[in-house]
Design a protein around this motif. Structure first.
Motif, short mmCIF file in Angstrom:
data_model
loop_
_atom_site.label_atom_id
_atom_site.label_comp_id
_atom_site.label_asym_id
_atom_site.label_seq_id
_atom_site.Cartn_x
_atom_site.Cartn_y
_atom_site.Cartn_z
N GLU A 147 0.84 -1.20 0.00
CA GLU A 147 0.00 0.00 0.00
C GLU A 147 0.87 1.25 0.00
O GLU A 147 0.61 2.21 -0.73
N CYS A 148 1.93 1.24 0.80
CA CYS A 148 2.83 2.39 0.84
C CYS A 148 3.62 2.52 -0.46
O CYS A 148 3.90 3.64 -0.93
N GLU A 149 3.99 1.40 -1.06
CA GLU A 149 4.70 1.46 -2.34
C GLU A 149 3.82 2.04 -3.43
O GLU A 149 4.25 2.87 -4.24
N GLU A 150 2.55 1.61 -3.44
CA GLU A 150 1.61 2.16 -4.43
C GLU A 150 1.36 3.64 -4.18
O GLU A 150 1.27 4.43 -5.12
N SER A 151 1.26 4.00 -2.90
CA SER A 151 1.06 5.40 -2.55
C SER A 151 2.26 6.24 -3.02
O SER A 151 2.10 7.33 -3.59
N MET A 152 3.47 5.71 -2.82
CA MET A 152 4.66 6.45 -3.23
C MET A 152 4.75 6.54 -4.74
O MET A 152 5.15 7.57 -5.30
N GLU A 153 4.33 5.49 -5.43
CA GLU A 153 4.35 5.53 -6.89
C GLU A 153 3.41 6.61 -7.40
O GLU A 153 3.75 7.38 -8.31
N ALA A 154 2.20 6.68 -6.81
CA ALA A 154 1.26 7.72 -7.20
C ALA A 154 1.81 9.11 -6.88
O ALA A 154 1.68 10.06 -7.67
N THR A 155 2.45 9.23 -5.72
CA THR A 155 3.04 10.51 -5.33
C THR A 155 4.15 10.92 -6.29
O THR A 155 4.23 12.08 -6.71
N MET A 156 4.99 9.99 -6.66
CA MET A 156 6.09 10.31 -7.57
C MET A 156 5.58 10.66 -8.96
O MET A 156 6.19 11.48 -9.67
N VAL B 159 -7.56 14.38 -8.24
CA VAL B 159 -7.30 12.95 -8.18
C VAL B 159 -8.59 12.23 -7.80
O VAL B 159 -9.43 12.77 -7.07
N ALA B 160 -8.77 11.04 -8.34
CA ALA B 160 -9.98 10.27 -8.06
C ALA B 160 -10.08 9.97 -6.58
O ALA B 160 -9.08 9.77 -5.89
N SER B 161 -11.29 9.94 -6.10
CA SER B 161 -11.50 9.67 -4.67
C SER B 161 -11.12 8.22 -4.36
O SER B 161 -11.04 7.37 -5.23
N GLY B 162 -10.86 7.99 -3.09
CA GLY B 162 -10.47 6.65 -2.67
C GLY B 162 -9.01 6.59 -2.27
O GLY B 162 -8.46 7.55 -1.71
N LYS B 163 -8.34 5.48 -2.61
CA LYS B 163 -6.95 5.29 -2.22
C LYS B 163 -6.03 6.35 -2.81
O LYS B 163 -5.12 6.84 -2.15
N ALA B 164 -6.28 6.72 -4.08
CA ALA B 164 -5.43 7.70 -4.74
C ALA B 164 -5.49 9.04 -4.02
O ALA B 164 -4.47 9.70 -3.80
N GLU B 165 -6.70 9.45 -3.64
CA GLU B 165 -6.86 10.73 -2.95
C GLU B 165 -6.22 10.67 -1.57
O GLU B 165 -5.51 11.60 -1.15
N ALA B 166 -6.44 9.56 -0.87
CA ALA B 166 -5.86 9.42 0.47
C ALA B 166 -4.34 9.44 0.40
O ALA B 166 -3.67 10.04 1.25
N ALA B 167 -3.76 8.77 -0.63
CA ALA B 167 -2.31 8.73 -0.78
C ALA B 167 -1.76 10.13 -1.03
O ALA B 167 -0.77 10.54 -0.42
N ALA B 168 -2.42 10.87 -1.90
CA ALA B 168 -1.94 12.22 -2.21
C ALA B 168 -2.01 13.13 -0.99
O ALA B 168 -1.08 13.89 -0.70
N LYS B 169 -3.11 13.05 -0.24
CA LYS B 169 -3.25 13.90 0.94
C LYS B 169 -2.25 13.53 2.03
O LYS B 169 -1.75 14.39 2.75
N SER B 170 -1.96 12.22 2.14
CA SER B 170 -1.03 11.79 3.20
C SER B 170 0.41 12.18 2.89
O SER B 170 1.25 12.18 3.77
N GLN B 171 0.67 12.51 1.62
CA GLN B 171 2.04 12.83 1.23
C GLN B 171 2.17 14.22 0.63
O GLN B 171 3.04 14.48 -0.20
N ILE B 172 1.31 15.13 1.07
CA ILE B 172 1.40 16.51 0.59
C ILE B 172 2.78 17.10 0.88
O ILE B 172 3.38 17.77 0.03
N ASP B 173 3.30 16.87 2.06
CA ASP B 173 4.62 17.41 2.40
C ASP B 173 5.71 16.87 1.47
O ASP B 173 6.63 17.60 1.09
N ASP B 174 5.57 15.58 1.11
CA ASP B 174 6.55 15.00 0.20
C ASP B 174 6.44 15.62 -1.19
O ASP B 174 7.46 15.87 -1.85
N ILE B 175 5.22 15.87 -1.64
CA ILE B 175 5.02 16.51 -2.95
C ILE B 175 5.60 17.92 -2.93
O ILE B 175 6.26 18.35 -3.87
N LYS B 176 5.38 18.65 -1.85
CA LYS B 176 5.93 20.01 -1.73
C LYS B 176 7.46 19.97 -1.75
O LYS B 176 8.10 20.81 -2.39
N THR B 177 8.04 19.00 -1.07
CA THR B 177 9.51 18.91 -1.01
C THR B 177 10.11 18.67 -2.39
O THR B 177 11.02 19.38 -2.82
N LEU B 178 9.60 17.65 -3.09
CA LEU B 178 10.20 17.28 -4.36
C LEU B 178 9.71 18.15 -5.52
O LEU B 178 10.41 18.27 -6.52
#
Length: 1105
Positions: free
Chosen positions: A937-946, A973-992
């Motif tokens: 789940e975290c790998e998929e979340s990171m892939e979506a974030t990247m 982003v579509a609701s569900g896992k994709a949206e949750a992943a993006a929101k959980s990694q907002i700081d990572d998106i801002k950093t990179l």
């Protein structure tokens, strides 16, 4: 993006969908030469102005100034995308060797506290001292007492394929060493009882040749001038002085062989095994002495076995140089004629009739003892029982009928028979009881049986015989003829079939056991496709000729016995063959001779056979002779049979099959359970690496670096023709204009492993191997940078388990641990199945993509924030980083031993992790995958974030946003896992993504009208607010300039394609190319026009807003 042919086109946002779907972090490794460029410049190709650089230097625009903030691998740090020239410059810069003096006393551990970690990777400094320390510490040895009781799957034993003592290792040997040592270090880290035994081969023919040439050059003496004893002593002196180059190379390569068990195939231990094997074969009725036809090398003056023959196919008349001859006076270059069928006539006795025969080896007619015809050939019925007369000595030669040999539809239907010099004629001679007349001396000259041509070398005699036949009116003619010429693989000499007395081993039973072992699964050959070759050769095996007419080697333990009062008893006469006594020593031989003659030893004379054994005889015993066989030593009981035999495909028959046969016969056990055959190493053009081609590269030339002049001098010293010399030099100058840079052993090993694709030949491009030097630099810098993040971190002996149950891990932390587990599983599986290239790619991708490109970047703000409320996050990030680096180094160690030891020793906490902490990384446990630590789940979340991050970077690059400028992003982003992943990694998106804000799924009225857009996939779209950030007029002006530059060439091409006769007169390939070019130009025009329209629209929107 790097600028291309007509500069970069600033396309509309909607046209950049492909940019946003770049490779995910887990994908495979790219071209290693681009290592230091990948993703560092992935997002921006903009070069900062002088003012911007000054502002950055002063820290302007920064919200918070951090003291001694480390920087590394920051995407687009004001750099333009690097070109091929930049890559060449990077490699060229590596050739500037750093001056380093190793002050570590030999055998002691390097003290890393004396010097801070260097700013860059320097192979000489990094690799210094470790090999001596590992060796002196006994880490390479294995106690037989501890290994004896362990099951097979907890032991790993392997012997090195012993290289010839005469030479030095080339890159093919380096590949062998890389593969074998990778496996050895892996098994050692798995906790297995591990032994890797080194050794060298005495290489009978090669070594004797080298020393003979040396003595002739130094003293103008032949070996016969010295005598056997003095000559052999000279060879031992040579071996002592020059035979250690290979061991130096192996040490430099980092091979973890047990040097205390190093063997030489002619040392006392191996010699005892050879004598015992010879005697046991004889006692078992498998070894015998016989006179039969075989391959004779006139250059070596020795017999050679069938598998030491190389064949050359001649399509017809061909002139070749023969080094053992003075030269053909009828050819300007002194070459001799081959590939012709010469016809001549034999006079039929007591008639005026002649019988015409033909041959490709006219000189052999001097030894003809019959002419064969088919019994059913009506042309020759009247000649049955008749004779022909030899034109030079009057010998009566019978005409024999032989349906097996003669094809009456071919040629004249009459075949000359030379039983002593042709294998087919040899069998015919035995069928008809013909005389066997040898006409050649061991040197290849005509002997007394060939008078009046006695003393001539064989091909000079060929010319003379033809002239003599012409003079006698018996010459008929000659015509081109396809033929296969057998060459000695050792000397290159054209072989001569000769009847000589030799020692043979009957291999039938041993070969059957060897094939049965593969068929029933006891012996595994990898890749399995080579089983077919194994069966084909062993199922059709011939008796093995094991004697060689040399002085250097294992002298055959057989003595010819006579009584003192006997005369005229010749050892070469096969009638006296029963007088040969095979024994373990001279005392044993006397005892056997006493029993043979029924008298005491005072009445007996013994003469030892002067011949030596085939080099492969002693090599075939290597897996058990090095363990002390035939004695039941502790090593033999603990380490035999071995586990694996790893070698090149080219010696499957020479060595592998003989080891299996001899092991089964002499120990009743397979010498190993698996054979792994790596591919042949060829140059980048697919040519076999050969000194004569000038394409051989010494591993030390890559490890230590090498000047272009040195490479060119090697080519001059080869045997290439002038045109090939120029070509080879041009290749070297193009590939290495500044020579080969100092790469180090780790880069060489890692690069060679990348080529190990099972079953395929390796076309080795050295530039690619050199490129892995940049990976070492990346690894060094990544670890050096990471060490700054964990300088105040104190690990524990079970830090990973503590981390996983801490409840403090962010998605990024769970991601890197999950990727670490995946990497360890892949590498373990690949090593177990000999897929070294896949293992190399997996660990490369982990370090480059997961660690460097993602995790190190993500944790920067977390580690920099030393506030109390961030304490747990910071600890989790530091712990995850320490585990990722430390475990990653352990995974990499078997492939790159030196740099991993150096970096592992520098990690914080070293020496504080308890009594069980290993002193060296090579003794540490090899990482195993804990499936419970995988987090898909975290790998998929990171892939979506990247994917989102890549879209952000693409937008910044598209609109030339300066690095110092932070931007606003909106992500749909579509609701569900994709949206949750993006929101959980907002700081990572801002950093990179270099963002001041990131809003997930905003309301439509929140999104600015002036935005750049990238559609990531059907579920994700990224918008960047570009209001006030883009000079639309300037961008439009650039694009209009590009439009103008594109229009002209396009119109010219359209005119050319519309010209009369174009369709009829232009080739299909050119028309297809032109059509493709025109389509590309039209698309480019459309893209530019759309981009101009987009900028105009954005400019209008910004005015309205």
């Amino acid at each position: 993006m790097a600028a291309k042919e007509d500069d970069e086109v600033k396309l509309s946002a909607m046209s950049l969908e492909n940019d946003a779907t770049a490779a995910s972090p887990a994908q495979g490794a790219p071209d290693p030469i681009a290592v230091d460029e990948k993703n560092e410049v992935e997002s921006t190709a903009l070069k900062l102005s002088k003012n911007q650089l000054k502002k950055l230097a002063k820290g302007q625009g920064e919200k918070k100034k951090i003291k001694e903030k480390p920087t590394w691998n920051q995407p687009g740090e004001g750099r333009k995308a690097k070109t091929k020239d930049d890559k060449k410059s990077a490699l060229s810069a590596l050739s500037q060797k750093s001056e380093y003096v190793n002050d570590t006393p030999k055998g002691q551990k390097k003290d890393l506290s004396k010097a801070p970690m260097a700013d860059a990777y320097h192979p000489k400094a990094v690799e210094a001292a470790w090999q001596d320390w590992w060796e002196a510490s006994g880490y390479y040895s294995c106690d037989p007492a501890s290994a004896a009781g362990r099951p097979r799957d907890e032991k790993f034993v392997m012997v090195i394929p012993p290289p010839n003592v005469t030479g030095s290792l080339h890159l093919g040997h380096a590949l062998t060493a890389a593969v074998e040592d990778t496996l050895t270090r892996w098994h050692r880290m798995l906790g297995h009882a591990t032994l890797y035994v080194p050794g060298t081969d005495h290489a009978g023919i090669a070594t004797q040749s080298v020393v003979e040439k040396m003595i002739m050059k130094q003293s103008n003496l032949s070996r016969h001038d010295l005598g056997r004893t003095k000559f052999v002593n000279k060879v031992w002196e040579w071996k002592s002085e020059y035979g250690n180059r290979i061991t130096t190379q192996l040490r430099r390569l980092g091979s973890s062989v047990d040097w205390s068990r190093e063997r030489f195939t002619m040392d006392d231990m191996c010699s005892r095994a050879v004598i015992e094997a010879f005697n046991r074969f004889h006692e078992d009725g498998l070894l015998y002495r016989a006179e039969r036809i075989g391959n004779w090398s006139c250059a070596l003056k020795s017999a050679i076995s069938d598998i030491e023959v190389d064949y050359v196919e001649l399509e017809g008349r061909t002139f070749l140089e023969v080094k053992t001859h003075k030269g053909n006076p009828n050819d300007a270059k002194g070459r001799y004629e081959f590939g012709v069928l010469t016809s001549f006539a034999y006079p039929v006795e007591d008639t005026e009739e002649t019988l015409v025969v033909a041959t490709t080896r006219l000189e052999t007619m001097l030894g003809d003892t019959a002419v064969a015809i088919h019994p059913d050939d009506p042309r020759y019925t009247h000649l049955h029982g008749k004779f022909v007369l030899h034109p030079f000595n009057g010998r009566r030669i019978p005409i024999v009928c032989d349906a097996d040999l003669v094809d009456m539809t071919f040629g004249t239907g009459a075949v000359k028979i030379t039983p002593a010099h042709d294998p087919n004629d040899y069998e015919c001679g035995k069928r008809h009881g013909l005389e066997f007349i040898t006409v050649f001396t061991p040197e290849g000259a005509i002997n007394h049986n060939g008078s009046p041509f006695e003393g001539m070398m064989r091909y000079d005699a060929r010319i003379a015989v033809e002239a003599a036949l012409v003079e006698k009116g018996l010459y008929v003619g000659k015509e081109p003829n396809k033929m296969r010429l057998g060459l000695c693989s050792r000397s290159g000499d054209i072989l001569e079939p000769m009847i000589t007395p030799q020692w043979y081993v009957n291999c039938d039973g041993m070969a059957k056991r060897s094939t049965d072992a593969v068929r029933n699964g006891e012996l595994k050959i990898v890749p399995a496709e080579h089983e077919k070759t194994w069966f084909q050769w062993l199922d059709n095996i011939r008796d093995w000729c094991v004697s060689r007419q040399l002085w250097w080697g294992h002298q055959i333990p057989a003595w010819f016995a006579t009584k003192r009062d006997e005369t005229g008893i010749l050892k070469m006469d096969m009638k006296n063959n029963d007088r040969w006594v095979v024994a373990r020593n001279e005392e044993d031989a006397y005892a056997k001779a006493e029993r043979l003659f029924g008298c005491n030893r005072d009445d007996i004379l013994l003469e030892r056979d002067e011949d030596v054994l085939d080099t492969w005889f002693s090599s075939g015993l290597f897996p058990f002779s090095v363990m002390g066989w035939p004695e039941q030593t502790d090593d033999f009981k603990a380490f035999y049979p071995t586990s694996l035999l790893e070698t090149g495909l080219d010696i499957l028959f020479f060595w592998v099959a003989r080891m299996v046969m001899m092991g089964l016969q002499l120990t009743d056990t397979l010498p190993f359970h698996t054979v792994y055959l790596h591919a042949m190493v060829r140059d980048k053009d697919g040519r076999k690496m050969s000194k004569s081609l000038g394409n051989v590269i010494d591993p030390l030339e890559v490890i230590s670096g090498c000047t272009l002049n040195t490479l060119l001098e090697k080519i001059d010293g080869g045997n290439l023709p002038p045109k090939e010399i120029e070509r080879a030099k041009k290749d070297q100058q193009a590939d290495f204009p500044d020579g080969i840079p100092e790469c180090g052993s780790d880069a060489l090993r890692f690069g060679l492993l990348a080529y190990t694709v099972q079953g395929r030949d390796v076309n080795l491009d050295m530039k690619r191997v050199v490129g892995y030097r940049l990976f070492c630099n990346k690894l060094w810098n990544a670890t050096r940078f990471a060490l700054q993040f964990v300088s105040d971190f104190r690990p524990t002996s079970n830090i990973l388990d503590e981390l996983m149950v801490s409840g403090k891990m962010a998605v990024r932390d769970k991601f890197i641990i999950s990727r670490l587990m995946a990497c360890s599983k892949t590498v373990n599986d690949c090593f177990a199945t000999y897929k070294f290239g896949d293992a190399q790619q997996a660990v490369y991708a982990y370090w480059m993509n997961d660690v460097c490109d993602v995790f190190l970047e993500l944790i920067k703000p977390v580690v920099y924030d030393m506030s109390e409320e961030n304490k747990d996050n910071r600890w989790a990030a530091q712990a995850s980083l320490w585990v990722a680096i430390e475990t990653g180094l352990r995974i990499l160690h078997p492939m790159m031993p030196f740099v991993t030891e150096e970096l592992w020793q520098r990690l914080p906490g070293r020496g504080t992790l308890g009594d069980l902490e290993p002193t060296s990384i090579m003794l540490a446990k090899f990482p195993q995958c804990n499936d419970s630590y995988r987090n898909m789940e975290c790998e998929e979340s990171m892939e979506a974030t990247m994917n989102i991050v890549r879209a952000c970077r693409s937008l910044r690059q598209q609109y030339s946003i300066a690095n110092a400028v932070l931007t606003h992003y909106f992500v749909k982003v579509a609701s569900g896992k994709a949206e949750a992943a993006a929101k959980s990694q907002i700081d990572d998106i801002k950093t990179l993504g270099k963002a001041v804000s990131v809003v997930i799924n905003p309301e439509e009225d929140v999104i600015s009208k002036s935005v750049g857009i990238v559609v990531v996939d059907e579920a994700t779209t990224v918008f960047m607010d570009i209001k006030g950030l883009v000079d639309y007029a300037a961008e439009i002006k650039k694009l209009e300039k590009q439009l103008l530059k594109t229009t002209g060439p396009m119109k010219q091409l359209e005119v050319k394609m519309a010209a009369p006769g174009y369709d009829d007169n232009v080739s299909h390939d050119i028309k297809a190319t032109n059509t493709e070019r025109l389509d590309a130009m039209k698309k480019k025009m459309t893209d530019i026009e759309e981009a101009i329209a987009n900028f105009k629209n954005l400019a209008a929107l910004e005015v309205l807003s």
